[in-house]
Design a protein around this motif. Structure first.
Motif, PDB file in Angstrom:
ATOM      1  N   PHE A 180      46.252  50.966  30.787  1.00  0.00           N
ATOM      2  CA  PHE A 180      45.818  49.811  31.576  1.00  0.00           C
ATOM      3  C   PHE A 180      46.759  48.651  31.307  1.00  0.00           C
ATOM      4  CE2 PHE A 180      43.809  49.177  27.481  1.00  0.00           C
ATOM      5  CZ  PHE A 180      43.811  47.813  27.290  1.00  0.00           C
ATOM      6  N   THR A 181      46.758  47.692  32.232  1.00  0.00           N
ATOM      7  CA  THR A 181      47.591  46.500  32.081  1.00  0.00           C
ATOM      8  C   THR A 181      46.692  45.280  31.937  1.00  0.00           C
ATOM      9  OG1 THR A 181      47.693  46.237  34.488  1.00  0.00           O
ATOM     10  CG2 THR A 181      49.494  47.472  33.429  1.00  0.00           C
ATOM     11  N   LEU A 182      47.239  44.208  31.411  1.00  0.00           N
ATOM     12  CA  LEU A 182      46.478  42.982  31.229  1.00  0.00           C
ATOM     13  C   LEU A 182      46.657  42.061  32.430  1.00  0.00           C
ATOM     14  CD1 LEU A 182      47.027  42.110  27.460  1.00  0.00           C
ATOM     15  CD2 LEU A 182      44.984  43.071  28.555  1.00  0.00           C
ATOM     16  N   THR A 183      45.546  41.589  32.941  1.00  0.00           N
ATOM     17  CA  THR A 183      45.556  40.674  34.071  1.00  0.00           C
ATOM     18  C   THR A 183      45.887  39.261  33.599  1.00  0.00           C
ATOM     19  OG1 THR A 183      43.819  41.991  35.119  1.00  0.00           O
ATOM     20  CG2 THR A 183      44.178  39.779  35.983  1.00  0.00           C
ATOM     21  N   THR A 184      46.677  38.542  34.379  1.00  0.00           N
ATOM     22  CA  THR A 184      46.949  37.137  34.079  1.00  0.00           C
ATOM     23  C   THR A 184      45.742  36.314  34.495  1.00  0.00           C
ATOM     24  OG1 THR A 184      49.315  37.459  34.480  1.00  0.00           O
ATOM     25  CG2 THR A 184      48.483  35.192  34.495  1.00  0.00           C
ATOM     26  N   LEU A 185      45.065  35.713  33.534  1.00  0.00           N
ATOM     27  CA  LEU A 185      43.850  34.962  33.803  1.00  0.00           C
ATOM     28  C   LEU A 185      44.104  33.467  33.704  1.00  0.00           C
ATOM     29  CD1 LEU A 185      41.235  37.045  31.755  1.00  0.00           C
ATOM     30  CD2 LEU A 185      41.864  37.295  34.158  1.00  0.00           C
ATOM     31  N   SER A 186      43.357  32.730  34.488  1.00  0.00           N
ATOM     32  CA  SER A 186      43.438  31.280  34.419  1.00  0.00           C
ATOM     33  C   SER A 186      42.650  30.785  33.212  1.00  0.00           C
ATOM     34  CB  SER A 186      42.854  30.670  35.694  1.00  0.00           C
ATOM     35  OG  SER A 186      41.462  30.942  35.795  1.00  0.00           O
ATOM     36  N   GLU A 187      42.799  29.505  32.899  1.00  0.00           N
ATOM     37  CA  GLU A 187      42.065  28.928  31.767  1.00  0.00           C
ATOM     38  C   GLU A 187      40.568  29.037  31.994  1.00  0.00           C
ATOM     39  OE1 GLU A 187      41.580  24.644  29.414  1.00  0.00           O
ATOM     40  OE2 GLU A 187      43.130  24.916  30.931  1.00  0.00           O
ATOM     41  N   ARG A 188      40.135  28.832  33.229  1.00  0.00           N
ATOM     42  CA  ARG A 188      38.710  28.911  33.562  1.00  0.00           C
ATOM     43  C   ARG A 188      38.182  30.335  33.370  1.00  0.00           C
ATOM     44  NH1 ARG A 188      35.995  27.255  39.412  1.00  0.00           N
ATOM     45  NH2 ARG A 188      33.845  27.804  38.879  1.00  0.00           N
ATOM     46  N   GLU A 189      38.978  31.327  33.748  1.00  0.00           N
ATOM     47  CA  GLU A 189      38.564  32.718  33.596  1.00  0.00           C
ATOM     48  C   GLU A 189      38.490  33.119  32.125  1.00  0.00           C
ATOM     49  OE1 GLU A 189      40.331  34.468  37.824  1.00  0.00           O
ATOM     50  OE2 GLU A 189      41.598  34.368  36.031  1.00  0.00           O
TER      51      GLU A 189
ATOM     52  N   ASN B  13      28.444  43.661  35.037  1.00  0.00           N
ATOM     53  CA  ASN B  13      28.738  44.240  36.351  1.00  0.00           C
ATOM     54  C   ASN B  13      29.558  43.286  37.201  1.00  0.00           C
ATOM     55  OD1 ASN B  13      27.648  44.582  39.435  1.00  0.00           O
ATOM     56  ND2 ASN B  13      27.854  46.554  38.397  1.00  0.00           N
ATOM     57  N   ARG B  14      29.217  41.996  37.175  1.00  0.00           N
ATOM     58  CA  ARG B  14      29.915  41.020  38.020  1.00  0.00           C
ATOM     59  C   ARG B  14      31.363  40.819  37.565  1.00  0.00           C
ATOM     60  NH1 ARG B  14      28.150  40.217  42.789  1.00  0.00           N
ATOM     61  NH2 ARG B  14      29.301  38.248  42.792  1.00  0.00           N
ATOM     62  N   VAL B  15      31.589  40.831  36.261  1.00  0.00           N
ATOM     63  CA  VAL B  15      32.956  40.657  35.752  1.00  0.00           C
ATOM     64  C   VAL B  15      33.860  41.798  36.210  1.00  0.00           C
ATOM     65  CG1 VAL B  15      34.352  40.686  33.636  1.00  0.00           C
ATOM     66  CG2 VAL B  15      32.320  39.242  33.762  1.00  0.00           C
ATOM     67  N   GLN B  16      33.268  42.999  36.345  1.00  0.00           N
ATOM     68  CA  GLN B  16      34.065  44.161  36.731  1.00  0.00           C
ATOM     69  C   GLN B  16      34.168  44.363  38.241  1.00  0.00           C
ATOM     70  OE1 GLN B  16      33.746  47.623  33.639  1.00  0.00           O
ATOM     71  NE2 GLN B  16      31.684  46.829  33.928  1.00  0.00           N
ATOM     72  N   THR B  17      33.201  43.839  38.991  1.00  0.00           N
ATOM     73  CA  THR B  17      33.199  44.071  40.433  1.00  0.00           C
ATOM     74  C   THR B  17      33.377  42.801  41.253  1.00  0.00           C
ATOM     75  OG1 THR B  17      30.772  43.862  40.567  1.00  0.00           O
ATOM     76  CG2 THR B  17      31.684  46.066  40.143  1.00  0.00           C
ATOM     77  N   GLY B  18      33.291  41.629  40.616  1.00  0.00           N
ATOM     78  CA  GLY B  18      33.424  40.372  41.340  1.00  0.00           C
ATOM     79  C   GLY B  18      34.872  39.940  41.479  1.00  0.00           C
ATOM     80  N   ARG B  19      35.109  38.649  41.330  1.00  0.00           N
ATOM     81  CA  ARG B  19      36.451  38.111  41.551  1.00  0.00           C
ATOM     82  C   ARG B  19      37.444  38.564  40.493  1.00  0.00           C
ATOM     83  NH1 ARG B  19      38.894  33.248  40.155  1.00  0.00           N
ATOM     84  NH2 ARG B  19      36.983  32.572  39.138  1.00  0.00           N
ATOM     85  N   LEU B  20      37.007  38.714  39.237  1.00  0.00           N
ATOM     86  CA  LEU B  20      37.926  39.114  38.174  1.00  0.00           C
ATOM     87  C   LEU B  20      38.375  40.569  38.317  1.00  0.00           C
ATOM     88  CD1 LEU B  20      36.340  37.450  35.012  1.00  0.00           C
ATOM     89  CD2 LEU B  20      38.446  36.814  36.171  1.00  0.00           C
ATOM     90  N   LYS B  21      37.415  41.456  38.623  1.00  0.00           N
ATOM     91  CA  LYS B  21      37.700  42.889  38.793  1.00  0.00           C
ATOM     92  C   LYS B  21      38.472  43.482  37.595  1.00  0.00           C
ATOM     93  CE  LYS B  21      37.497  43.386  43.803  1.00  0.00           C
ATOM     94  NZ  LYS B  21      36.824  42.098  44.074  1.00  0.00           N
ATOM     95  N   LEU B  22      37.975  43.210  36.391  1.00  0.00           N
ATOM     96  CA  LEU B  22      38.610  43.763  35.206  1.00  0.00           C
ATOM     97  C   LEU B  22      38.184  45.218  35.023  1.00  0.00           C
ATOM     98  CD1 LEU B  22      38.213  40.847  32.637  1.00  0.00           C
ATOM     99  CD2 LEU B  22      40.095  41.287  34.214  1.00  0.00           C
TER     100      LEU B  22
END
Length: 339
Positions: free
Chosen positions: A81-90, A191-200
């Motif tokens: 897996f790769t690491l997503t670039t997250l914003s400070e808010r995320e 569930n939301r962290v994995q399926t919402g806007r972040l999609k981790l």
């Protein structure tokens, strides 16, 4: 020309139309739930055995987080897996998410000291209803009547199966109820962290969460005096056999976390809370088989109710998914559709 942010983000943060995977089949979802049951039951039984010789629950949780960190690091270095670039808010969102996980464990342990085990289990069995409340109020989700009805035997069955002394204090009742709500909230947020806007992905989420959980459990173990107890235990009682048992315990916990996050992503938060109730009953069944636990007729009724209710809920969800119409969105080409 793409922006700088779009160049640094991995492919799974692209537009939903391009990045969304094919819908998982119901068979795949049930397989993941079955694997979740296996790991959950294995860790529950193993935890009971380990804590009998290593009575430090928060340090044990820290060992789980440490194994999760090491396990995810190995998978990351191997390119799984790769690491997503997250914003400070995320990043702040994930930090509060990790706090929710730690607080949920703390509240559960504290409340268990203020109420009896049967009362604790029956209140925690209400987690599916709290999950529905969170979705209905927070996300305006609508459930069918049969979904609500099918949850009644799942919750009531745990009450019958764990029937006993229902003693509790006022603060104990409040904290146990709060623990059930936090358990539901944790499952929904997972569930939301994995399926919402972040999609981790499950591995990335665990990779980001484990170090934070490790730090928080160590801090809590320090203030509760567990760390001092562990120092004494290591100096006087720790053997190589026990060390290997703790290592295996952490490996099983790592597997459970990966499977739990994946099953949550594929089946949904409400299904996971129902599965947790069924898992309680399966634990009792295993105790009857392997430890010759004595059950009353009322306990047996509760076991049958919960297992039957879980099967009923699965049937209701299956029929709802089969009857759900497929909505095809026409491509927006600027031409008005024909009527």
């Amino acid at each position: 020309m793409p922006t700088e942010k779009s160049e640094t983000l991995p492919f799974h943060r692209a537009s939903p139309e391009l990045a969304a995977p094919a819908a998982d089949s119901l068979r795949t979802k049930y397989i993941w739930l079955a694997v979740y049951f296996f790991f959950n039951l294995a860790l529950t039984i193993y935890n009971k055995a380990v804590l009998g010789h290593f009575p430090f629950p928060y340090v044990l949780t820290g060992i789980h987080a440490l194994c999760g960190t090491i396990g995810c690091l190995i998978f990351y270095l191997k390119g799984h897996f790769t690491l997503t670039t997250l914003s400070e808010r995320e990043n702040i969102t994930l930090f509060f998410f990790s706090l929710l996980y730690t607080i949920n464990i703390a509240i559960s342990n504290v409340s268990l000291n203020l109420v009896t085990v049967p009362f604790h289990q029956i209140v925690r069995a209400m987690t599916p209803f709290f999950t529905i409340i969170i979705y209905v109020i927070g996300f305006r989700k609508v459930y069918g009547v049969m979904t609500y009805v099918s949850l009644i035997p799942v919750v009531a069955g745990v009450g019958f199966a764990t029937a006993g002394d229902y003693y509790f204090t006022a603060i104990g009742f409040f904290l146990t109820l709060l623990g059930a709500f936090l358990a539901a909230l944790k499952t929904v947020v997972t569930n939301r962290v994995q399926t919402g806007r972040l999609k981790l992905s499950p591995l990335e989420l665990l990779f980001r969460m484990s170090p934070l959980a490790l730090l928080q459990t160590v801090i809590y173990a320090y203030f509760t005096g567990e760390l001092q107890g562990v120092k004494t235990y290591v100096a006087t009682d720790l053997t190589m056999s026990m060390f290997l048992k703790l290592l295996l315990n952490g490996a099983i916990a790592f597997g459970l976390n990966v499977v739990s996050f994946t099953a949550n992503k594929k089946t949904g938060a409400l299904t996971m809370t129902v599965a947790a109730n069924v898992k309680q009953i399966l634990t009792i069944v295993l105790a009857i088989i392997f430890f010759h636990l004595t059950v009353t007729p009322m306990n047996a009724i509760g076991i049958i109710l919960t297992l039957g209710g879980g099967a009923w809920y699965a049937k209701v969800e299956l029929e709802a998914k089969q009857q759900k119409p497929t909505v095809l969105r026409p491509k927006d080409d600027g031409v008005a559709p024909k009527i």
